[in-house]
Design a protein around this motif. Structure first.
Motif, mmCIF file in Angstrom:
data_model
loop_
_atom_site.group_PDB
_atom_site.id
_atom_site.type_symbol
_atom_site.label_atom_id
_atom_site.label_comp_id
_atom_site.label_asym_id
_atom_site.label_seq_id
_atom_site.Cartn_x
_atom_site.Cartn_y
_atom_site.Cartn_z
ATOM 1 N N VAL A 144 0.853 -1.182 0.000
ATOM 2 C CA VAL A 144 0.000 0.000 0.000
ATOM 3 C C VAL A 144 0.894 1.238 0.000
ATOM 4 N N ASP A 145 0.577 2.161 -0.888
ATOM 5 C CA ASP A 145 1.310 3.421 -0.947
ATOM 6 C C ASP A 145 0.670 4.389 0.046
ATOM 7 N N PRO A 146 1.446 4.878 1.015
ATOM 8 C CA PRO A 146 0.871 5.810 2.006
ATOM 9 C C PRO A 146 0.269 7.068 1.376
ATOM 10 N N LYS A 147 0.662 7.360 0.114
ATOM 11 C CA LYS A 147 0.129 8.548 -0.565
ATOM 12 C C LYS A 147 -1.180 8.256 -1.296
ATOM 13 N N ASP A 148 -1.565 6.988 -1.331
ATOM 14 C CA ASP A 148 -2.818 6.600 -1.960
ATOM 15 C C ASP A 148 -3.983 7.307 -1.244
ATOM 16 N N PRO A 149 -4.977 7.790 -1.980
ATOM 17 C CA PRO A 149 -6.086 8.522 -1.347
ATOM 18 C C PRO A 149 -6.786 7.738 -0.225
ATOM 19 N N VAL A 150 -6.967 6.441 -0.428
ATOM 20 C CA VAL A 150 -7.612 5.640 0.626
ATOM 21 C C VAL A 150 -6.691 5.553 1.841
ATOM 22 N N ALA A 151 -5.396 5.333 1.586
ATOM 23 C CA ALA A 151 -4.435 5.255 2.687
ATOM 24 C C ALA A 151 -4.421 6.571 3.471
ATOM 25 N N LYS A 152 -4.465 7.666 2.734
ATOM 26 C CA LYS A 152 -4.482 8.982 3.406
ATOM 27 C C LYS A 152 -5.754 9.150 4.221
ATOM 28 N N ALA A 153 -6.871 8.693 3.674
ATOM 29 C CA ALA A 153 -8.161 8.850 4.355
ATOM 30 C C ALA A 153 -8.179 8.142 5.704
ATOM 31 N N VAL A 154 -7.434 7.031 5.803
ATOM 32 C CA VAL A 154 -7.411 6.294 7.074
ATOM 33 C C VAL A 154 -6.102 6.536 7.828
ATOM 34 N N LYS A 155 -5.346 7.536 7.393
ATOM 35 C CA LYS A 155 -4.086 7.938 8.049
ATOM 36 C C LYS A 155 -3.071 6.803 8.124
ATOM 37 N N TYR A 156 -3.019 5.994 7.052
ATOM 38 C CA TYR A 156 -2.090 4.866 7.020
ATOM 39 C C TYR A 156 -0.654 5.351 7.134
ATOM 40 N N ILE A 157 0.116 4.699 7.997
ATOM 41 C CA ILE A 157 1.530 5.031 8.178
ATOM 42 C C ILE A 157 2.300 3.712 8.293
ATOM 43 N N GLU A 158 3.443 3.643 7.619
ATOM 44 C CA GLU A 158 4.186 2.378 7.556
ATOM 45 C C GLU A 158 4.866 2.007 8.863
ATOM 46 N N ASP A 159 5.100 2.960 9.732
ATOM 47 C CA ASP A 159 5.741 2.678 11.015
ATOM 48 C C ASP A 159 4.861 3.218 12.144
ATOM 49 N N TYR A 160 4.205 2.306 12.828
ATOM 50 C CA TYR A 160 3.258 2.729 13.874
ATOM 51 C C TYR A 160 3.917 3.547 14.978
ATOM 52 N N LYS A 161 5.250 3.388 15.132
ATOM 53 C CA LYS A 161 5.945 4.119 16.200
ATOM 54 C C LYS A 161 5.975 5.620 15.918
ATOM 55 N N LYS A 162 5.739 5.993 14.664
ATOM 56 C CA LYS A 162 5.736 7.408 14.299
ATOM 57 C C LYS A 162 4.343 8.032 14.414
ATOM 58 N N ALA A 163 3.376 7.249 14.841
ATOM 59 C CA ALA A 163 2.000 7.749 14.985
ATOM 60 C C ALA A 163 1.576 7.643 16.454
ATOM 61 N N PRO A 164 1.676 8.719 17.212
ATOM 62 C CA PRO A 164 1.289 8.670 18.631
ATOM 63 C C PRO A 164 -0.133 8.150 18.846
ATOM 64 N N GLU A 165 -1.024 8.457 17.906
ATOM 65 C CA GLU A 165 -2.415 8.019 18.062
ATOM 66 C C GLU A 165 -2.581 6.502 17.904
ATOM 67 N N ALA A 166 -1.533 5.812 17.430
ATOM 68 C CA ALA A 166 -1.586 4.348 17.326
ATOM 69 C C ALA A 166 -1.561 3.717 18.716
ATOM 70 N N LYS A 167 -1.028 4.423 19.681
ATOM 71 C CA LYS A 167 -0.974 3.955 21.068
ATOM 72 C C LYS A 167 -0.373 2.542 21.169
ATOM 73 N N GLY A 168 0.682 2.299 20.414
ATOM 74 C CA GLY A 168 1.381 1.020 20.482
ATOM 75 C C GLY A 168 0.753 -0.086 19.646
ATOM 76 N N ASN A 169 -0.353 0.170 18.993
ATOM 77 C CA ASN A 169 -1.007 -0.845 18.158
ATOM 78 C C ASN A 169 -0.451 -0.788 16.735
ATOM 79 N N ASN A 170 -0.512 -1.905 16.058
ATOM 80 C CA ASN A 170 -0.088 -1.943 14.661
ATOM 81 C C ASN A 170 -0.916 -2.989 13.913
ATOM 82 N N CYS A 171 -0.579 -3.188 12.630
ATOM 83 C CA CYS A 171 -1.368 -4.104 11.818
ATOM 84 C C CYS A 171 -1.323 -5.532 12.376
#
Ligand code: SF4
Length: 125
Positions: free
Chosen positions: A57-84
């Motif tokens: 999945v390309d993080p720049k894809d419109p759907v990926a952007k819509a769901v705030k997809y990020i390849e490294d969950y550690k860079k997303a504080p709102e992930a709260k330690g969760n990942n795929c």
């Protein structure tokens, strides 16, 4: 007076349209892509079994952007330690670039990194 009513109506109509476009619930996206997955399977073009053969999945894809997809969950504080990996929509299929990858219900025909995350994350049962 009549012109003011028209303007108010137009204002609220426009506001409803903007809100309808801006607010896309993750569950609505999930339903949308579940339908897409089902249609793909019916057409006999199900994703390849091996994760290495499917595009990431390309993080720049419109759907990926819509769901705030990020390849490294550690860079997303709102992930709260969760990942795929611990998401209910994820299914491990292999590795790519030395990292675990798997399919995700909302991204038909593609794989996500196990250590990715998005706003549609759902606790694995
Ligand atoms: S967190 Fe879940 S829904 Fe989001 S990309 Fe990863 S597997 Fe898919």
């Amino acid at each position: 007076m009549n012109e003011i009513k028209m303007n108010r109506r137009g204002f609220f109509s426009g506001l409803a349209k903007i809100a309808g476009v801006a607010v896309v619930a993750p569950t609505a996206l999930q339903a949308l892509f579940s339908t897409a997955n089902a249609q793909e399977k019916r057409r006999g073009s199900a994703p390849a079994a091996g994760g290495t053969q499917m595009p990431l999945v390309d993080p720049k894809d419109p759907v990926a952007k819509a769901v705030k997809y990020i390849e490294d969950y550690k860079k997303a504080p709102e992930a709260k330690g969760n990942n795929c990996i611990n998401c209910g929509f994820y299914k491990k299929t292999g590795t790519q670039n030395g990292k675990e990858v798997g399919t995700c219900t909302i991204f038909a025909g593609k794989v996500v990194y196990g250590e990715a995350w998005c706003a549609s994350w759902n606790k694995k049962a």
